[in-house]
Design an enzyme around this catalytic site. Structure first.
Site, PDB file in Angstrom:
ATOM      1  N   TYR A  99      -6.896   6.408   4.594  1.00 62.50           N
ATOM      2  CA  TYR A  99      -7.056   5.427   3.529  1.00 62.50           C
ATOM      3  C   TYR A  99      -6.183   4.183   3.777  1.00 62.50           C
ATOM      4  O   TYR A  99      -6.658   3.037   3.725  1.00 62.50           O
ATOM      5  CB  TYR A  99      -6.717   6.028   2.142  1.00 62.50           C
ATOM      6  CG  TYR A  99      -6.443   4.914   1.184  1.00 62.50           C
ATOM      7  CD1 TYR A  99      -7.497   4.148   0.695  1.00 62.50           C
ATOM      8  CD2 TYR A  99      -5.137   4.540   0.859  1.00 62.50           C
ATOM      9  CE1 TYR A  99      -7.256   3.046  -0.112  1.00 62.50           C
ATOM     10  CE2 TYR A  99      -4.887   3.435   0.057  1.00 62.50           C
ATOM     11  CZ  TYR A  99      -5.946   2.699  -0.424  1.00 62.50           C
ATOM     12  OH  TYR A  99      -5.706   1.601  -1.203  1.00 62.50           O
TER      13      TYR A  99
ATOM     14  N   ASP B 213      -9.359   4.329  -2.771  1.00 62.32           N
ATOM     15  CA  ASP B 213      -8.192   4.948  -3.408  1.00 62.32           C
ATOM     16  C   ASP B 213      -8.662   5.783  -4.606  1.00 62.32           C
ATOM     17  O   ASP B 213      -9.866   6.001  -4.790  1.00 62.32           O
ATOM     18  CB  ASP B 213      -7.184   3.866  -3.815  1.00 62.32           C
ATOM     19  CG  ASP B 213      -7.690   3.023  -4.980  1.00 62.32           C
ATOM     20  OD1 ASP B 213      -8.914   3.063  -5.260  1.00 62.32           O
ATOM     21  OD2 ASP B 213      -6.874   2.340  -5.616  1.00 62.32           O
TER      22      ASP B 213
ATOM     23  N   GLU C 184       0.821  -1.207   0.000  1.00 63.86           N
ATOM     24  CA  GLU C 184       0.000   0.000   0.000  1.00 63.86           C
ATOM     25  C   GLU C 184       0.860   1.263   0.000  1.00 63.86           C
ATOM     26  O   GLU C 184       0.543   2.235  -0.669  1.00 63.86           O
ATOM     27  CB  GLU C 184      -0.943   0.005   1.211  1.00 63.86           C
ATOM     28  CG  GLU C 184      -2.182  -0.826   1.009  1.00 63.86           C
ATOM     29  CD  GLU C 184      -2.975  -0.398  -0.221  1.00 63.86           C
ATOM     30  OE1 GLU C 184      -3.105   0.808  -0.452  1.00 63.86           O
ATOM     31  OE2 GLU C 184      -3.447  -1.280  -0.959  1.00 63.86           O
TER      32      GLU C 184
END
Ligand code: SF4
Length: 379
Positions: free
Chosen positions: A140, A158, A57
């Site tokens: 996020y 995203d 990520e």
């Protein structure tokens, strides 16, 4: 068990947003069925190891999947877990990150790894608030880690998901605005199917990468086109609304290579500011009133006390950052080295060509080193 505020949202049958009401069940089912047949096989999806999910990520921030995959493979071979990063020299971490840019990400990974080792036995904790407190992890990324690694019911929208929601709900706020971000987050939260967040959040990402493309979405192959307000209204080309273009300024810089007995003079960038702690070939900005050659001579004299002799061009490289573009003129000092008495130390040193390969440099400087190698290999 305590329930996080993000998880208290009701499970909506109909989802109403932005004056649009659509069947949440239809959308979820369409998306999940599509994901079952079309999900991308990515290495961190094989076992959903929390550490691997976290690193993937962070690498994917500002970077495309195809670009980051070789970096991810190299990283996992060298740093298979948090303890291996926590104990590594910073130079090794930055060198592996070289080319991905935004080096604060790598530095934050190492800071977070040290916290994981010290406080959580080297593992990513299964707790949204604790994950969110780690350096470099925002709302996020914490949601992505919790849902992908632990299948926790947390939204993770995203840029791909943002584009899909902007089209599904015909969101007219410009992307990049606070209103847009909140509308997207709201949609991601309301639509989340309990117990299937891992699949749902990844389905959005994959749909955005494979079907709901930024330019020319393939709506005829979309599993949720019946629910899509922008598609029904012929507005897919103008959703999401583009953010105002940023003004990109151009900066001209110069750097020089000095060789002494086959070694190159390098210095470390300051610990704060742009690309902190990376190594570089000494140089600086070129004022408008003088040439790059004049500028590099002035910089070396003022900053290093070295009067450069004749220079040979090693070419000009371009490098883009978010809000500015750098044009870097590179020179090779062609003459006797006057630097015998130069004071070296942890921030200034002579390095062999082989050592240069082990240290982290900004991409533009790495290209100069490549040009230097080619020049030295010439007969
Ligand atoms: S119908 Fe088209 S615009 Fe709407 S979500 Fe599907 S691919 Fe995207």
């Amino acid at each position: 068990m305590q329930v996080h505020p993000l998880q208290r949202r009701p499970f909506w049958g109909k989802v109403k947003m932005n004056n649009e009401e659509l069947s949440g069940d239809e959308l979820r089912e369409g998306l999940l069925a599509w994901f079952g047949e079309n999900s991308r096989g990515l290495p961190w999806r094989e076992h959903y190891v929390p550490y691997q999910v976290w690193i993937s990520e962070i690498m994917l921030q500002q970077t495309r999947v195809q670009t980051m995959l070789p970096y991810y493979e190299r990283w996992m071979a060298r740093f298979p877990d948090a303890p291996s990063i926590a104990g590594a020299p910073e130079d090794d971490v930055l060198r592996l990150w070289e080319g991905l840019g935004y080096y604060a990400r790598a530095r934050n990974i190492q800071k977070a790894a040290k916290i994981l080792v010290k406080e959580y036995g080297g593992e990513v904790p299964r707790n949204f608030d604790l994950v969110r407190k780690l350096p470099g992890i925002g709302r996020y990324t914490a949601g992505a880690i919790m849902s992908f690694a632990f299948n926790g019911d947390y939204p993770a929208a995203d840029a791909n998901a943002g584009r899909i929601f902007a089209r599904l709900f015909d969101i007219a706020h410009p992307s990049g605005s606070k209103e847009f971000a909140e509308a997207v987050w709201d949609a991601a939260t309301k639509l989340l199917p309990r117990g299937r967040s891992r699949e749902f959040n990844q389905a959005l990402m994959d749909l955005g990468s494979l079907v709901c493309l930024a330019k020319d979405p393939v709506c005829t192959q979309c599993p949720v086109s019946d629910c899509c307000a922008a598609f029904q209204r012929g507005l897919t080309g103008v959703r999401p609304v583009k953010a105002a273009k940023k003004v990109v300024t151009q900066i001209v810089r110069a750097a020089a290579v000095m060789l002494k007995e086959g070694r190159v003079l390098i210095r470390k960038r300051p610990a704060s500011g742009l690309m902190p702690n990376l190594w570089e070939l000494p140089g600086g900005d070129v004022p408008e009133s003088i040439s790059p050659e004049q500028a590099i001579k002035r910089i070396w004299l003022e900053e290093l006390g070295i009067r450069l002799g004749p220079l040979v061009s090693l070419g000009v490289t371009k490098h883009s950052h978010t809000s500015f573009r750098v044009l870097l003129h590179a020179f090779l000092c062609n003459g006797d080295s006057p630097a015998r008495s130069l004071e070296t130390g942890p921030h200034m040193r002579w390095a062999s060509l082989n050592e240069l390969e082990k240290l982290a440099f900004p991409s533009a400087h790495r290209r100069i080193i490549k040009a230097l190698r080619e020049r030295l290999a010439e007969p």
